[in-house]
Design an enzyme around this catalytic site. Structure first.
Site, short mmCIF file in Angstrom:
data_model
loop_
_atom_site.label_atom_id
_atom_site.label_comp_id
_atom_site.label_asym_id
_atom_site.label_seq_id
_atom_site.Cartn_x
_atom_site.Cartn_y
_atom_site.Cartn_z
CE1 TYR A 183 -24.89 6.50 1.29
CE2 TYR A 183 -25.68 7.41 -0.80
CZ TYR A 183 -24.65 6.88 -0.02
OH TYR A 183 -23.40 6.74 -0.56
CD GLU B 247 -2.45 1.86 0.45
OE1 GLU B 247 -2.55 3.09 0.36
OE2 GLU B 247 -3.00 1.07 -0.35
CG ASP C 205 -11.85 2.01 -8.97
OD1 ASP C 205 -12.89 1.51 -9.45
OD2 ASP C 205 -11.87 2.85 -8.05
NE ARG D 285 -14.63 4.44 -0.55
CZ ARG D 285 -14.91 3.90 -1.73
NH1 ARG D 285 -16.03 4.22 -2.35
NH2 ARG D 285 -14.08 3.04 -2.29
#
Length: 395
Positions: free
Chosen positions: A214, A31, A291, A105
């Site tokens: 939401y 990462e 992605d 998320r």
């Protein structure tokens, strides 16, 4: 047992690590940031995402953090008219086998991170930004910006829309800038008038703009996302935006939606980007995922869902016989996933154009068309996405 290296520790990268480790392989996740964490606000999860999460072993942990929505509601943003709604309880759950939910998320990311940390075969390394790869007819080696090398039988590029792995594999340049700017804010639910605390994903559609809201965080917060088709030509991500500017971008918003928009504070803006579907996802023992493989606009709410699907399919193919022929397994993975994700990418674009942003007569025709759908008609329209359990093919 083989060694798999994954470039990117986002949702897709961690999901892939869990899936591949479950197939009996050692995994190293690289990462670029020092810490493994997920930025951003709300995210929608269809039943297909929960099917994938269950197969990854983290479905219940995500459910514990999720808000289960009663309906997807489509409103005319200028008149305030309720155009249509898709119920998400009863018949929907029975047909698709799982709920529709919204989460922060981080509430999706954390269970995946916990699963990685709990697995002795997964190694998580922060502060390693992969800039290229090397392979010579055998294992693939990820090379970081400071020259470290990590070699595996398989290298998975899950390093996002500006993937360095993709750039070397495909060389297709920068992502496509959509010309749509999205402004996001998250506010405490106790600031929302009680009569507007709807357990729905509500979309207000207007001429070249739309506004979605939401609940997230177990219902403790309201996620606000307002998008304008403003022709923005430069990609930006997470840049602060003045409240007055955001309010000024949506002058035609009806009274109820306007009241909600005005609650937003500490707005940030992004210019949305995607890419055209790619015919090639692999190079020998290197493959793309999430992605990096199929970035899509937000309008079908399937970006994270399809990354989870990728992970499940990849893990299944690297199990057993796939370990003996990693390059062949990656080719099969790409062949199984390309059609479905390409369709999702293109559908997401068309939803923005045909459903969310029409004006005048086109908006009136859209409203009439959508109002003609009953719940079963709406379920039929989304079945190819929400109802999939194999995650393969174009449907």
């Amino acid at each position: 047992m083989t060694e798999t290296v994954i470039a990117g520790g986002g949702i897709g990268g961690l999901a892939a690590a869990v899936a591949v480790a479950a197939a009996g392989h050692r995994v190293t996740v690289l990462e670029r940031r020092e810490e493994f964490a997920e930025l951003g606000a709300g995210i929608q999860l269809g039943p297909n995402a929960f099917h994938a999460l269950d197969r990854l072993g983290v479905g219940d942990a995500v459910r514990d953090r999720a808000v289960f929505i009663d309906e997807l509601r489509f409103m005319d943003g200028t008149t305030g008219e309720r155009v249509t709604a898709m119920p998400l309880t009863g018949a929907y759950r029975e047909r698709f086998g799982n709920p529709y939910a919204v989460v922060h998320r981080g509430d999706l990311y954390q269970p995946l991170l916990d699963a990685c940390r709990a697995h002795e075969g997964i190694r998580l390394l922060g502060g390693r930004r992969v800039v290229r790869y090397v392979q010579d007819g055998g294992p693939a080696t990820a090379v970081t910006d400071d020259g470290e090398r990590f070699t595996g039988d398989v290298l998975v590029g899950a390093d996002g829309i500006r993937s360095a792995v993709r750039e070397q594999l495909l060389g297709d340049g920068e992502p496509r800038v959509s010309g749509h700017t999205i402004y996001r804010s998250v506010i405490p639910m106790d600031r929302v008038p009680p009569e507007l605390r709807w357990n729905t994903v509500t979309l207000w559609a207007g001429p070249k703009w739309h506004f979605v809201h939401y609940p997230i965080g177990g219902g403790a917060f309201l996620n606000l996302a307002a998008t304008r088709d403003d022709g923005a030509a430069e990609a930006v991500a997470g840049v602060p935006a003045e409240r007055a500017h955001v309010l000024g971008e949506f002058p035609d918003l009806g009274a109820t939606a306007r009241a909600l928009l005005e609650l937003g504070e500490e707005w940030r803006r992004w210019v949305l980007c995607d890419r055209d579907p790619a015919d090639t996802w692999t190079d020998g023992r290197v493959a793309l995922l999430g992605d990096a493989a199929h970035p899509m606009l937000q309008y079908a709410a399937q970006g994270a869902c399809t990354a989870l699907e990728d992970a499940v399919v990849l893990g299944g193919l690297l199990d057993g016989a796939g370990a003996a022929d990693p390059a062949g397994a990656l080719l099969r993975y790409a062949a199984l996933r390309r059609g479905r994700t390409a369709r999702a990418q293109l559908v997401a674009r068309e939803m923005g154009r045909q459903l969310y942003h029409p004006a005048g007569d086109a908006a009136k025709a859209r409203n009439e068309r959508l109002a003609g759908y009953g719940p079963e008609g709406l379920y039929d329209a989304v079945a190819w996405l929400h109802g999939s359990r194999t995650f393969t093919g174009a449907g």
